[in-house]
Enzyme design. Structure first.
Site, PDB file in Angstrom:
ATOM      1  N   LYS A   1      11.864 -14.760 -12.237  1.00 35.94           N
ATOM      2  CA  LYS A   1      11.557 -13.480 -13.247  1.00 35.94           C
ATOM      3  C   LYS A   1      10.270 -13.648 -14.199  1.00 35.94           C
ATOM      4  O   LYS A   1       9.747 -12.854 -14.349  1.00 35.94           O
ATOM      5  CB  LYS A   1      12.954 -12.986 -13.889  1.00 35.94           C
TER       6      LYS A   1
ATOM      7  N   ARG B   1       3.645  -0.197  -4.885  1.00 37.44           N
ATOM      8  CA  ARG B   1       3.491  -0.858  -3.648  1.00 37.44           C
ATOM      9  C   ARG B   1       2.088  -1.728  -3.639  1.00 37.44           C
ATOM     10  O   ARG B   1       2.022  -2.252  -2.521  1.00 37.44           O
ATOM     11  CB  ARG B   1       3.297   0.253  -2.592  1.00 37.44           C
TER      12      ARG B   1
ATOM     13  N   ASN C   1      -1.279   1.693   5.859  1.00 29.91           N
ATOM     14  CA  ASN C   1      -0.419   0.824   5.112  1.00 29.91           C
ATOM     15  C   ASN C   1      -0.003  -0.323   6.343  1.00 29.91           C
ATOM     16  O   ASN C   1       0.407   0.237   7.307  1.00 29.91           O
ATOM     17  CB  ASN C   1       0.721   1.371   4.657  1.00 29.91           C
ATOM     18  N   GLY C   2      -0.188  -1.321   6.057  1.00 31.14           N
ATOM     19  CA  GLY C   2       0.400  -2.546   7.130  1.00 31.14           C
ATOM     20  C   GLY C   2      -0.949  -3.149   7.722  1.00 31.14           C
ATOM     21  O   GLY C   2      -1.971  -3.143   7.111  1.00 31.14           O
TER      22      GLY C   2
ATOM     23  N   HIS D   1      15.605 -36.432 -10.264  1.00 27.72           N
ATOM     24  CA  HIS D   1      14.876 -36.906  -9.119  1.00 27.72           C
ATOM     25  C   HIS D   1      13.483 -36.486  -9.184  1.00 27.72           C
ATOM     26  O   HIS D   1      12.935 -35.912  -8.201  1.00 27.72           O
ATOM     27  CB  HIS D   1      15.587 -36.417  -7.830  1.00 27.72           C
TER      28      HIS D   1
ATOM     29  N   TRP E   1      -2.824  -2.501  -1.745  1.00 27.67           N
ATOM     30  CA  TRP E   1      -2.601  -4.204  -2.152  1.00 27.67           C
ATOM     31  C   TRP E   1      -3.234  -5.013  -1.015  1.00 27.67           C
ATOM     32  O   TRP E   1      -3.076  -4.783   0.306  1.00 27.67           O
ATOM     33  CB  TRP E   1      -1.102  -4.300  -1.945  1.00 27.67           C
TER      34      TRP E   1
ATOM     35  N   GLU F   1       6.964 -13.905 -12.457  1.00 24.89           N
ATOM     36  CA  GLU F   1       6.451 -12.780 -12.139  1.00 24.89           C
ATOM     37  C   GLU F   1       5.927 -11.960 -13.057  1.00 24.89           C
ATOM     38  O   GLU F   1       4.921 -11.412 -12.867  1.00 24.89           O
ATOM     39  CB  GLU F   1       7.578 -11.972 -11.495  1.00 24.89           C
TER      40      GLU F   1
ATOM     41  N   GLU G   1      16.148 -17.761  -9.919  1.00 26.31           N
ATOM     42  CA  GLU G   1      15.982 -16.324 -10.261  1.00 26.31           C
ATOM     43  C   GLU G   1      15.509 -16.311 -11.650  1.00 26.31           C
ATOM     44  O   GLU G   1      14.591 -15.362 -11.804  1.00 26.31           O
ATOM     45  CB  GLU G   1      17.394 -15.440 -10.003  1.00 26.31           C
TER      46      GLU G   1
ATOM     47  N   LYS H   1       6.221  -4.227  -4.994  1.00 24.44           N
ATOM     48  CA  LYS H   1       7.640  -4.119  -5.136  1.00 24.44           C
ATOM     49  C   LYS H   1       8.057  -4.461  -3.510  1.00 24.44           C
ATOM     50  O   LYS H   1       9.133  -4.787  -3.157  1.00 24.44           O
ATOM     51  CB  LYS H   1       8.189  -2.970  -5.442  1.00 24.44           C
TER      52      LYS H   1
ATOM     53  N   CYS I   1       0.765  -0.930   0.173  1.00 21.62           N
ATOM     54  CA  CYS I   1      -0.026   0.009   0.088  1.00 21.62           C
ATOM     55  C   CYS I   1       0.826   1.381   0.034  1.00 21.62           C
ATOM     56  O   CYS I   1       1.867   1.272   0.682  1.00 21.62           O
ATOM     57  CB  CYS I   1      -0.816   0.108   1.321  1.00 21.62           C
TER      58      CYS I   1
HETATM   59  C1  G6P Z   1       8.698  -8.677  -3.435  1.00 19.17           C
HETATM   60  C2  G6P Z   1       9.488  -8.008  -4.666  1.00 19.17           C
HETATM   61  C3  G6P Z   1      10.462  -8.836  -4.944  1.00 19.17           C
HETATM   62  C4  G6P Z   1      11.681  -8.748  -4.125  1.00 19.17           C
HETATM   63  C5  G6P Z   1      11.328  -9.074  -2.678  1.00 19.17           C
HETATM   64  C6  G6P Z   1      12.283  -8.945  -1.667  1.00 19.17           C
HETATM   65  O1  G6P Z   1       8.401  -9.856  -3.406  1.00 19.17           O
HETATM   66  O2  G6P Z   1       8.209  -8.268  -5.593  1.00 19.17           O
HETATM   67  O3  G6P Z   1      10.963  -8.155  -6.331  1.00 19.17           O
HETATM   68  O4  G6P Z   1      12.774  -9.597  -4.292  1.00 19.17           O
HETATM   69  O5  G6P Z   1       9.954  -8.403  -2.415  1.00 19.17           O
HETATM   70  O6  G6P Z   1      12.205  -7.292  -1.465  1.00 19.17           O
HETATM   71  P1  G6P Z   1      13.358  -6.620  -1.001  1.00 19.17           P
HETATM   72  O7  G6P Z   1      12.897  -5.111  -1.034  1.00 19.17           O
HETATM   73  O8  G6P Z   1      13.521  -7.110   0.512  1.00 19.17           O
HETATM   74  O9  G6P Z   1      14.758  -6.888  -1.636  1.00 19.17           O
END
Ligand code: G6P
Length: 624
Positions: free
Chosen positions: A486, A27, A98-99, A505, A74, A489, A482, A619, A2
């Site tokens: 990516k 956010r 927020n939170g 396995h 969010w 996501e 990773e 994010k 948020c």
């Molecule tokens: C969210 C984002 C990711 C990020 C993760 C950790 O899930 O979408 O892209 O890697 O948070 O975020 P941070 O700010 O702790 O690196």
């Protein structure tokens, strides 16, 4: 999660709030709203969906106002409907939050007994009721805040306004970020500096539990008990133009292309140029302690955790330190047994991820020193850790992390080399070689970025594949994770990352001619220094990955190998081949990350998703 914004000044707040919300949309973006005080009355406008939907509702509205608050959501409690969207209004009170208020049910039951009627499914609404009741009993907004804060549990930030005091807004931060931007005769409140940095670079960071009273001409800070506190204004170095797309179609693409600069900025200042060896100044006061540690516990989430997994290989091979890597959300509840002679390494781009912050707290509770790798200055993680090393990546706005990841790897490399030398695992000569290699990294990254056109074509061939399998061994295994993350996501394609040796396995059952298989198969340049630890430069892993590739090929998988230029073996055996510039064992994961990002980006583009704001994600995840 948020995003919150507030404005109190002399301009019409509508445009300022909407613009701020668009900048905070990363956010959360399932619903949004603003509240504006006009002639002493608060007018609330809310909408489901993106800020643009809210904006279209407000196009024809002109306000005679100079104060307003806004929110992009969010959803945690309650569906992302207009009714659950913020701001929430009860009587003369309007709030954005927020939170999570963890004890909201307790409050709700008590308030309902006092005949309060709840109209939303959110936890936030209790705040509005609590303030409304406090105001009815004659409290000012500030008095009400001091009274209410001790009754709340959880991590949160909120901004509250009242028709009783229409020239004031109050902000509170408690485990979720809130900053104040201050300028002549106007003040802003925001979840993040990104929302306001183009308006003012003079920022006040609210500390945990602090209350900010923002009037038009000034800001006062108070402790949670209402005791006045010192106001410290900082001038922020990030410039507003760093927050723009600069001609790129998406922030993600811009950030991918900024990587060589971001890495160079991260290296800068961390090399003793006289002797040509990595020397991180922030470690100067801790060398004796670090020299003798027995273990590193890495705690992080998402992409940052994948960086931590690469870090484990660096720490174990370069510095001979046993290293564990945990998800923040697992570490916090499994009662980890931390060794006294260890440190916890917390990695986070934002420095606000709730689960990572919980790792910090747990570590402190066990009196274990904390070291943070973080991108956002003055974030909660940066403020509360014993040592902070900054990735100088600049603002990262695309939800999918790119340059933050490669700069995290860069810092981990430096940290491991310095620890290795301190502990006598790495000779001075080898440390110099590793430093020279690192200084060459930005050029290698730029050369890797030139492979984009090839990856764009491969993306066209892969765009409709139902399933993607990424595999690598050793320090390329985290890059497989990773790469898959990516793609998931931003393209919503099903993807899995695996250590290549585990293929047999289980996951091999999934391989058929529809599977796209991305094989990470770099050849490592051997060290030039004599007697460098034997594990470096040997290409045993390379041979093993080749066998794993054959297992996939035999079952019809469509293979893209990401290897080293001039590699005739992998290019011959694969349907597609991407040849990266030659690099050492430790730098290769940084290089292979780049084709992973570009492949995901181009597949997502072809699939028509919202690359910078993928569905359901945010994010900065400031809730559990
Ligand atoms: C969210 C984002 C990711 C990020 C993760 C950790 O899930 O979408 O892209 O890697 O948070 O975020 P941070 O700010 O702790 O690196």
């Amino acid at each position: 999660m948020c995003g919150i914004i507030g404005y109190n000044g002399f301009q019409d707040p509508k445009g300022i709030l909407l613009d701020g919300l668009k900048r905070l949309e990363y956010r959360g973006y399932d619903s949004a709203g603003i509240a504006i005080i006009e002639n002493g009355k608060v007018l609330v406008f809310r909408s489901e969906g993106r800020i643009l939907q809210l904006e279209s509702k407000l196009t024809s509205k002109v306000f005679k106002s100079t104060l307003g608050i806004g929110h992009t959501r969010w959803a945690t409690h309650g569906a992302p409907t207009e009714n659950n969207a913020h701001p929430h209004q009860v009587g003369k009170i309007t709030i954005v939050h927020n939170g999570i208020i963890e004890n909201y049910i307790e409050h709700k039951i008590a308030l309902e007994k006092e005949n309060c009627v709840f109209t939303t499914d959110t936890d936030s609404e209790v705040l509005a009721h609590l303030f409304d009741r406090a105001l009815m009993s004659g409290d000012s907004l500030k008095e009400a805040t001091v009274k209410i804060l001790p009754t709340l549990k959880g991590s949160y930030a909120f901004v509250v306004i009242s028709e009783e005091q229409p020239d004031q807004m109050i902000g509170v931060s408690n485990g979720a970020p809130l900053v104040i931007g201050t300028a002549t005769d106007e003040n802003y409140l925001a979840s993040d500096i990104q929302a306001i940095l183009h308006r003012t670079q003079k920022i006040i960071y609210l500390k945990d539990g602090q209350i900010a009273v923002c009037n038009k001409t000034g800001v006062e800070l108070f402790s949670k008990n209402g005791v006045p506190e010192k106001v410290e204004i900082k001038t922020i170095q990030w410039t507003p133009d760093q927050m723009e797309k600069s001609g790129y179609r998406h922030y993600m693409l811009k950030e991918i292309h900024e990587q060589s600069r971001a890495i160079a900025n991260t290296i800068s200042g961390n090399i003793d140029t006289e002797i040509g060896i990595i020397q991180i100044p922030e470690l100067n006061d801790f060398t004796e302690k670090l020299k003798n540690i027995d273990r590193i516990s890495i705690v992080a989430c998402g992409t940052a955790r994948h960086a931590g997994l690469v870090g484990k290989y660096y720490f174990e091979k370069f510095a001979n330190i046993a290293t564990d890597v945990d998800f923040g959300s697992e570490f916090r509840y499994r009662q980890p047994v931390l060794e006294k002679n260890s440190f916890t390494l917390l990695i986070s781009q934002s420095g606000e991820t709730a689960d990572t912050l919980a790792g910090l707290k747990e570590s402190k509770a066990q009196s274990v020193p904390t070291l943070a790798i973080c991108n956002v200055r003055e974030s909660s993680l940066a403020r509360e850790s014993d040592i902070v090393l900054y990735t100088n990546a600049g603002p990262e706005i695309g939800v999918a992390s790119t340059k933050a990841f490669t700069t995290q790897l860069t810092l981990l490399y430096m940290l491991a080399v310095q620890l290795g030398q301190l502990r006598g695992v790495i000779s001075e000569e080898y440390a110099k070689e590793l430093t020279r290699d690192l200084m060459h990294l930005p050029i290698l990254v730029d050369r890797t970025l030139l492979l984009e056109t090839q990856l764009e074509k491969i993306a066209q061939n892969f765009q409709d594949n139902p399933f993607f399998f990424y595999m690598g061994r050793d320090n390329q295994y985290p890059i497989a994770l990773e790469g898959a993350l990516k793609l998931k996501e931003i393209s919503y394609a099903h993807a899995e990352g695996y250590p290549a040796g585990e293929l047999k396995h289980g996951p091999i059952a999934l391989i058929d001619r529809h599977a796209a298989v991305i094989v990470l198969a770099t050849q490592d340049l051997p060290p030039k220094t004599k007697n460098a630890p034997p594990c470096f430069g040997e290409n045993i892993i390379y041979q093993k990955v080749l066998s794993n590739l054959q297992q996939v090929k035999a079952r019809g998988g469509q293979i893209l190998s990401v290897g080293t230029e001039e590699d005739s073996l992998f290019s011959k055996e694969s349907k597609y081949f991407i040849g990266l510039p030659k690099a050492s064992w430790a730098l290769n994961p940084i290089l292979t990350s780049i084709p992973m990002q570009l492949l995901a980006y181009h597949i997502a583009l072809l699939r028509g998703t919202d690359v910078d704001k993928p569905r359901n994600l945010a994010k900065s995840v400031t809730v559990e």
